[in-house]
Design a protein around this motif. Sequence first.
Motif, short mmCIF file in Angstrom:
data_model
loop_
_atom_site.label_atom_id
_atom_site.label_comp_id
_atom_site.label_asym_id
_atom_site.label_seq_id
_atom_site.Cartn_x
_atom_site.Cartn_y
_atom_site.Cartn_z
N ARG A 141 22.50 -8.74 -21.91
CA ARG A 141 23.90 -9.30 -21.45
C ARG A 141 23.62 -9.45 -19.75
O ARG A 141 23.47 -8.61 -19.18
N VAL A 142 24.28 -10.58 -19.60
CA VAL A 142 24.60 -11.02 -18.18
C VAL A 142 26.24 -10.86 -17.86
O VAL A 142 26.87 -11.50 -18.68
N VAL A 143 26.58 -10.12 -17.04
CA VAL A 143 27.98 -10.09 -16.84
C VAL A 143 28.48 -10.66 -15.33
O VAL A 143 27.79 -10.37 -14.36
N VAL A 144 29.11 -11.44 -15.42
CA VAL A 144 29.82 -12.08 -13.84
C VAL A 144 31.19 -11.75 -13.94
O VAL A 144 31.87 -11.87 -14.66
N GLY A 145 31.30 -10.99 -12.63
CA GLY A 145 32.56 -10.56 -12.35
C GLY A 145 33.31 -11.36 -11.46
O GLY A 145 32.82 -11.42 -10.33
N GLY A 146 34.61 -11.66 -11.93
CA GLY A 146 35.59 -12.70 -11.17
C GLY A 146 35.39 -14.01 -11.84
O GLY A 146 34.17 -14.81 -11.83
N ALA A 147 36.44 -14.82 -12.34
CA ALA A 147 36.56 -15.97 -12.85
C ALA A 147 37.29 -16.93 -12.01
O ALA A 147 38.24 -17.75 -12.46
N GLY A 148 37.05 -16.98 -10.64
CA GLY A 148 37.52 -17.97 -9.70
C GLY A 148 36.32 -19.05 -10.02
O GLY A 148 35.77 -19.08 -10.85
N LEU A 149 36.61 -20.03 -8.96
CA LEU A 149 35.74 -21.19 -9.36
C LEU A 149 34.21 -20.80 -9.04
O LEU A 149 33.29 -21.41 -9.76
N LEU A 177 42.96 -10.75 -14.07
CA LEU A 177 43.92 -11.30 -14.34
C LEU A 177 44.08 -11.88 -15.73
O LEU A 177 42.83 -11.84 -16.23
N ASP A 178 45.08 -12.66 -16.27
CA ASP A 178 45.16 -13.07 -17.54
C ASP A 178 44.77 -14.47 -17.82
O ASP A 178 44.80 -15.03 -18.60
N SER A 179 43.92 -15.09 -16.82
CA SER A 179 43.32 -16.48 -16.88
C SER A 179 42.49 -16.54 -16.17
O SER A 179 42.07 -16.01 -15.13
N VAL A 180 41.38 -17.50 -16.54
CA VAL A 180 40.49 -18.11 -15.44
C VAL A 180 40.93 -19.00 -14.64
O VAL A 180 41.92 -19.39 -14.77
N ALA A 186 48.19 -24.28 -14.66
CA ALA A 186 47.96 -23.84 -16.13
C ALA A 186 46.93 -24.90 -16.70
O ALA A 186 46.25 -24.34 -17.65
N ASN A 187 47.26 -26.05 -16.62
CA ASN A 187 46.43 -27.12 -17.53
C ASN A 187 45.03 -27.05 -17.09
O ASN A 187 44.18 -27.35 -17.84
N PHE A 188 44.79 -26.96 -16.00
CA PHE A 188 43.40 -26.80 -15.25
C PHE A 188 42.76 -25.58 -15.93
O PHE A 188 41.78 -25.52 -16.39
N GLN A 189 43.49 -24.56 -15.72
CA GLN A 189 43.03 -23.11 -16.39
C GLN A 189 42.55 -23.24 -17.75
O GLN A 189 41.40 -22.79 -18.22
N GLU A 190 43.23 -23.84 -18.64
CA GLU A 190 43.09 -23.99 -20.08
C GLU A 190 42.07 -24.98 -20.13
O GLU A 190 41.21 -24.57 -21.26
N ALA A 191 41.70 -26.05 -19.60
CA ALA A 191 40.67 -26.75 -19.85
C ALA A 191 39.49 -26.28 -19.32
O ALA A 191 38.17 -26.33 -19.83
N VAL A 192 39.48 -25.27 -18.25
CA VAL A 192 38.12 -24.61 -17.54
C VAL A 192 37.69 -23.69 -18.67
O VAL A 192 36.45 -23.52 -19.02
N GLU A 194 38.32 -23.58 -21.98
CA GLU A 194 37.61 -24.46 -23.21
C GLU A 194 36.22 -24.99 -22.73
O GLU A 194 35.38 -24.95 -23.66
N GLU A 195 36.04 -25.62 -21.63
CA GLU A 195 34.65 -25.76 -21.12
C GLU A 195 33.70 -24.71 -21.33
O GLU A 195 32.45 -24.71 -21.57
N LEU A 196 34.14 -23.60 -20.62
CA LEU A 196 33.16 -22.46 -20.67
C LEU A 196 32.73 -22.04 -22.29
O LEU A 196 31.74 -21.92 -22.37
N GLU A 197 33.91 -21.83 -22.94
CA GLU A 197 33.60 -21.25 -24.32
C GLU A 197 32.85 -22.24 -25.08
O GLU A 197 31.97 -22.08 -26.12
N ALA A 198 32.96 -23.59 -24.61
CA ALA A 198 32.07 -24.72 -25.44
C ALA A 198 30.76 -24.57 -25.06
O ALA A 198 29.81 -25.22 -25.70
N ARG A 199 30.37 -24.05 -23.83
CA ARG A 199 28.91 -23.79 -23.28
C ARG A 199 28.60 -22.37 -23.43
O ARG A 199 27.60 -22.14 -22.37
N ASP A 200 28.89 -21.75 -24.41
CA ASP A 200 28.54 -20.57 -24.76
C ASP A 200 28.68 -19.52 -23.69
O ASP A 200 27.99 -18.41 -23.88
N VAL A 201 29.71 -19.41 -22.97
CA VAL A 201 30.07 -18.49 -22.10
C VAL A 201 31.31 -17.59 -22.67
O VAL A 201 32.38 -18.19 -23.15
N VAL A 202 30.95 -16.24 -22.90
CA VAL A 202 32.00 -15.46 -23.49
C VAL A 202 33.21 -15.08 -22.34
O VAL A 202 32.70 -14.70 -21.33
N VAL A 203 34.27 -15.29 -22.41
CA VAL A 203 35.36 -15.14 -21.53
C VAL A 203 36.12 -13.85 -21.81
O VAL A 203 36.66 -13.95 -22.97
#
Length: 378
Positions: A141-149, A177-180, A186-192, A194-203
């Motif tokens: 497992r690789v952990v990336v700490g911090g879900a800013g851009l 925090l409660d969102s990437v 908020a709509n940008f957060q949601e799309a990001v 979705e894109e992460l999870e579609a590309r196999d990143v566990v959020v």
Amino acid sequence: MRIAVLGAGYAGLTLARQLEKRLPESVEIVVVNDRPDHLVQHELHRVVRRPGLADGITVDLADVLDRATLRVARVTNVDHEASVAELDDGTLSYDVGAVCLGAETAFHDLPGVEEHATPLKRLPDAARIREEFLNLAAGDRVVVGGAGLSGVQIAGELAALAREEGIDREVVLLERLDSVAPNFPANFQEAVREELEARDVVVRTSAAVERATDDAIELDTDELPYGQLVWTGGIRGPDALSGERPIVPDTLRLGGDTFVLGDAARVTDADGAAVPASAAAAVREARSVADSITEIAFHRQDGGGNDALFEPRPERFRFDAPGWLVSVGDGAVAQVGPTVFRGPAAKALKTSVGAGYLSSVGAIENAAGLVREELAGD
């Protein structure tokens, strides 16, 4: 008259080139940077998957500065009241200065995190992240700490690298925090997400890191074993400002004849809004400060002297970004006005923005190379 531009990141390089165009030869412009080149920071994550891109996102300052004097040195302290910058090879006095030193990774005094994590600020960081990732055992497992851009982009890149290499890796992106992308709409957060999870990143959001050991991250709720830890969990000010990011008003004036801009400062714009730390903000701040310094320089050269009471008022900065962009592996998310979109259109927009920036600082060949690489990848 001497103008000192301290740092040649997005803010510093843009400011220096603007001043070169606007000021007469009689005004000396000195650019101080700790390296002889400029790094296109928002593309750094891509070097993890494409090491050959390192040259394309590195711009030789001597090639893009016209008449400014380049001094390769590290700024160790800035005395804005005395108008003096202390460097590791001496001192530099100036009539008007601009602190454009960017920011460093913040580890927030979390036990073990700085010791065990790799940040992503410079090219050697990208090379280290790639090497460690490829040398992990299957299923690690690789952990990336911090879900800013930055965290979003490196997590997406690592997941894409695993797919390309046909290796088994789990990539987990943590955010306290409660969102990437928590500082964005908020709509940008949601799309990001979705894109992460579609590309196999566990959020994992609402996951506050408390400490790190050599094989696990301890959260406020549980423990997460890892084989590799990458940290993008915030920024602090440059060492020359004692690690602080001073709060400055919309004039971007630190005090006296010294301005501070880019990630080195926390800026409140003319509308009273906090300006996000981003390349887009740094470039726009640089153009605003260029207006202010140009007015000051011409005023003083015309005999106005240094009396602040009679000098032109500095330009008031108003941040008005047309939207936001982030890449996620081979995908991207873009927001233009209220509209958020993903897919090829978002990726094409990100490529055009990156190439546009490189062109704006005179790196035409680098811009063309970026576009060619994207087209080849597609």
